[in-house]
Design a protein around this motif. Structure first.
Motif, short mmCIF file in Angstrom:
data_model
loop_
_atom_site.label_atom_id
_atom_site.label_comp_id
_atom_site.label_asym_id
_atom_site.label_seq_id
_atom_site.Cartn_x
_atom_site.Cartn_y
_atom_site.Cartn_z
N ASP A 1 2.75 -4.06 8.02
CA ASP A 1 2.92 -2.80 8.22
C ASP A 1 4.41 -2.29 8.60
O ASP A 1 4.73 -1.44 9.31
CB ASP A 1 2.06 -2.54 9.34
N ASP B 1 -2.97 8.10 -5.03
CA ASP B 1 -2.85 6.65 -4.92
C ASP B 1 -2.59 6.34 -3.32
O ASP B 1 -2.55 5.22 -2.97
CB ASP B 1 -1.88 5.82 -5.69
N THR C 1 6.00 3.14 0.47
CA THR C 1 5.07 1.94 0.25
C THR C 1 5.23 1.30 1.47
O THR C 1 6.37 1.35 2.30
CB THR C 1 5.59 0.89 -0.92
N VAL D 1 -3.16 5.72 0.49
CA VAL D 1 -4.47 5.09 1.54
C VAL D 1 -4.27 5.60 2.92
O VAL D 1 -5.13 5.50 3.64
CB VAL D 1 -4.47 3.73 1.47
N LYS E 1 0.79 -1.22 0.02
CA LYS E 1 -0.04 0.06 0.03
C LYS E 1 0.80 1.34 -0.05
O LYS E 1 2.18 1.22 0.35
CB LYS E 1 -0.76 0.04 1.20
N THR E 2 0.19 2.34 -0.39
CA THR E 2 1.10 3.61 -0.39
C THR E 2 0.62 4.62 0.66
O THR E 2 -0.78 4.65 0.73
CB THR E 2 0.88 4.40 -1.89
N LYS F 1 -8.89 11.51 2.65
CA LYS F 1 -7.98 10.64 3.00
C LYS F 1 -7.81 10.46 4.60
O LYS F 1 -8.13 11.17 5.44
CB LYS F 1 -6.37 11.27 2.90
#
Length: 245
Positions: A75, A125, A70, A127, A42-43, A151
């Protein structure tokens, strides 16, 4: 020169092995933190703003810095993928105390305007947005660039119990020293790079990164309630009901 550096490194290693010394190394920015091995990632965005003052409704942004990174399913931070740093000329001269604090002068921001389309593209992009004082940075970011309203945010200053984990406090300098580093810059992008080093480090005794600890807390559902223009007694009674629920 390389011999001198080798000698200094050996001295530092020797001192670090003694309980009587604490060795701090200058932060050298890097981009890779964890091996991804083809895992889905994820970003996220680390964000910092410099402003003309502390009033989030009236003062103005003079610098915006963001680090895009990223992170892995467990995590852990994987890598920095992009950087954003831009000045913004305010409608008033930058107060002297702000220049002393940030090093940003009127000459540096003259003629500069942060492109809202560039900001929107950079964060599209992501999250998650992380700031070290999100209560402050978020209000400015959402006021200037409405895309931030959609966001999720996390606050690395308040959503990690730093003292409980052996740090001297939640200020960026304390945290950086706690992971054995120091930096002398106070520009926004430098603070973002310092923060990602802190969040990528493991927390003592947990065998987890500080970023993982932050996300665990940030993912908890929260409710924000306004009781504007209500009598104080009613506010207090309502708060008591919430606490007992």
């Amino acid at each position: 020169m390389s011999s001198d550096r080798t000698d200094l490194a050996l001295m530092a290693e020797t001192l670090a092995k003694s309980p009587d010394y604490r060795v701090l190394r200058r932060l050298v920015p890097r981009t890779e933190f964890s091996f991804c091995d083809g895992q889905a990632m994820k970003t996220g965005i680390l964000l910092d703003v410099e402003t003309t003052g502390l009033n989030t409704t009236q003062d103005e942004v003079i610098e915006l810095a963001m680090v895009k990174f990223t992170y892995l399913p467990d995590d852990r931070i994987a890598a920095i993928t992009d950087l954003f740093s831009a000045f913004n000329e305010p409608s008033i001269p930058i107060p002297e105390e702000i220049t002393e604090l940030t090093g940003i002068t009127d000459e540096m921001v003259s003629g500069h305007l942060i492109d809202p389309d560039a900001v929107a593209s950079f964060i599209s992009d992501a999250v998650l947005v992380v700031a070290h004082n999100a209560n402050f940075d978020r209000k400015f970011a959402e006021r200037y660039w409405p895309q931030f309203e959609r966001k999720p945010w996390a606050c690395s200053a308040t959503e990690v119990e730093w003292r409980k984990h052996g740090f001297d406090g939640s200020r960026l300098g304390y945290l950086l020293a706690g992971v054995g580093l120091f930096h002398q810059a106070h520009r926004a992008i430098d603070d973002c790079r310092a923060l990602i080093e802190i969040l990528s480090a493991d927390v003592q005794k947990l065998n987890r990164s500080a970023f993982a600890v932050l996300l665990e807390r940030a993912r908890r559902k929260t409710i924000r309630i306004w009781a504007e223009q209500s009598p104080f007694e009613r506010k207090r009674s309502f708060a008591a009901v919430l606490i007992s629920a």
